[in-house]
Design a protein around this motif. Structure first.
Motif, mmCIF file in Angstrom:
data_model
loop_
_atom_site.group_PDB
_atom_site.id
_atom_site.type_symbol
_atom_site.label_atom_id
_atom_site.label_comp_id
_atom_site.label_asym_id
_atom_site.label_seq_id
_atom_site.Cartn_x
_atom_site.Cartn_y
_atom_site.Cartn_z
ATOM 1 N N UNK A 69 14.911 83.868 55.622
ATOM 2 C CA UNK A 69 15.646 82.943 54.762
ATOM 3 C C UNK A 69 16.358 81.933 55.661
ATOM 4 N N UNK A 70 15.646 80.860 56.020
ATOM 5 C CA UNK A 70 16.180 79.895 56.990
ATOM 6 C C UNK A 70 17.507 79.269 56.573
ATOM 7 N N UNK A 71 17.672 78.852 55.309
ATOM 8 C CA UNK A 71 18.970 78.273 54.931
ATOM 9 C C UNK A 71 20.125 79.269 55.112
ATOM 10 N N UNK A 72 19.902 80.517 54.743
ATOM 11 C CA UNK A 72 20.960 81.520 54.905
ATOM 12 C C UNK A 72 21.178 81.839 56.386
ATOM 13 N N UNK A 73 20.110 81.884 57.157
ATOM 14 C CA UNK A 73 20.244 82.113 58.604
ATOM 15 C C UNK A 73 21.050 80.987 59.233
#
Length: 145
Positions: A69-73
């Motif tokens: 989950x790139x946005x959350x990362x």
């Protein structure tokens, strides 16, 4: 000799560290003086791991997120950098294994494994690198098997 391995004042994120090798890497870094964030997708497991590490005298924090989950990362890495004033070490340890015979593994399963094992390591390194460059210090460690 142990001073060579001192991590006093450093901030580290170890992915896949609620158990196994990642847990031991996080423990070692914390005992060497780093402020360590352990990662996984199950907050309950992370809480238990943090309690175990606290029992060893290590101070750790949890960062519960799915590495794919790139946005959350990105939000998590930004939060860690803001809280600590720096971000020094990323250990890309998380990994999944496909334990089926090859004839039972489909393209979707393979892509899922690659997203966790390979694509997320690249994405997290790309997110962490600017923080490391800003402070003039950084280490990215990729674990694979």
């Amino acid at each position: 000799m142990l001073n060579e391995f001192a991590l006093d004042g450093r901030v580290a994120l170890v992915t896949g560290s609620a158990r196994g090798l990642g847990f031991e890497i996080a423990r070692g870094m914390a005992l060497a003086g780093a402020r360590v964030y352990i990662n996984g997708t199950d907050q309950g497991r992370l809480d238990l791991a943090a309690q175990r590490l606290a029992g060893c005298g290590a101070a750790v924090h949890s960062a519960c997120f799915d590495v794919t989950d790139e946005p959350l990362a990105a939000k998590t890495i930004e939060r860690i950098a803001e809280e600590c004033g720096r971000f020094d070490i990323l250990v890309n340890n998380v990994g999944v294994r496909l334990r089926e015979p090859i004839e039972h593994i489909g393209s979707a399963e393979l892509r899922g494994m690659l997203d966790v094992d390979l694509v997320s390591a690249f994405a997290l390194a790309k997110l962490a690198a600017p923080h490391m460059a800003k402070s003039g210090y950084g280490r990215i460690i990729n674990i694979s098997s």
